[in-house]
Design an enzyme around this catalytic site. Structure first.
Site, PDB file in Angstrom:
ATOM      1  N   HIS A  79       0.858  -1.186   0.000  1.00 56.37           N
ATOM      2  CA  HIS A  79       0.000   0.000   0.000  1.00 56.37           C
ATOM      3  C   HIS A  79       0.895   1.237   0.000  1.00 56.37           C
ATOM      4  CE1 HIS A  79       0.797   0.482   4.332  1.00 56.37           C
ATOM      5  NE2 HIS A  79       0.737  -0.844   4.349  1.00 56.37           N
ATOM      6  N   ALA A  80       0.367   2.382   0.376  1.00 56.73           N
ATOM      7  CA  ALA A  80       1.066   3.661   0.225  1.00 56.73           C
ATOM      8  C   ALA A  80       2.446   3.698   0.885  1.00 56.73           C
ATOM      9  CB  ALA A  80       0.197   4.799   0.753  1.00 56.73           C
TER      10      ALA A  80
END
Length: 87
Positions: free
Chosen positions: A15-16
């Site tokens: 993810h980020a």
């Protein structure tokens, strides 16, 4: 060209935060670093492209490194994926 596969162990995939970590690590090298999953590819130095692959827990991604410092990039990225990505 050098390649290795990585089975994603991070509970929430890439993810980020891990995408930013990967992009920052990839930007250290002159070699072109491409990650691929299910026929889609992304430049590993581009956070948005990495997140566009929608990499989830358990996915197996391929990392491909091509360039003048590919040996060093291969060793360091492999260590990054297997030891630092999930921190």
């Amino acid at each position: 060209m050098k390649t290795f596969d990585y089975g994603v162990k991070e509970q929430f995939g890439i993810h980020a935060r891990p995408a930013v970590m990967l992009a920052m690590e990839s930007q250290k090298y002159d070699s072109k670093i491409i990650i691929s999953l299910n026929g889609k590819t992304a430049d590993a130095s581009d956070v948005v492209a990495i997140m566009g692959l929608n990499i989830k827990f358990g996915d197996i991604i391929r990392v491909e490194i091509t360039g003048k410092d590919e040996d060093m990039a291969y060793d360091r990225l492999k260590d990054f994926f297997f030891h630092s990505l999930s921190l």
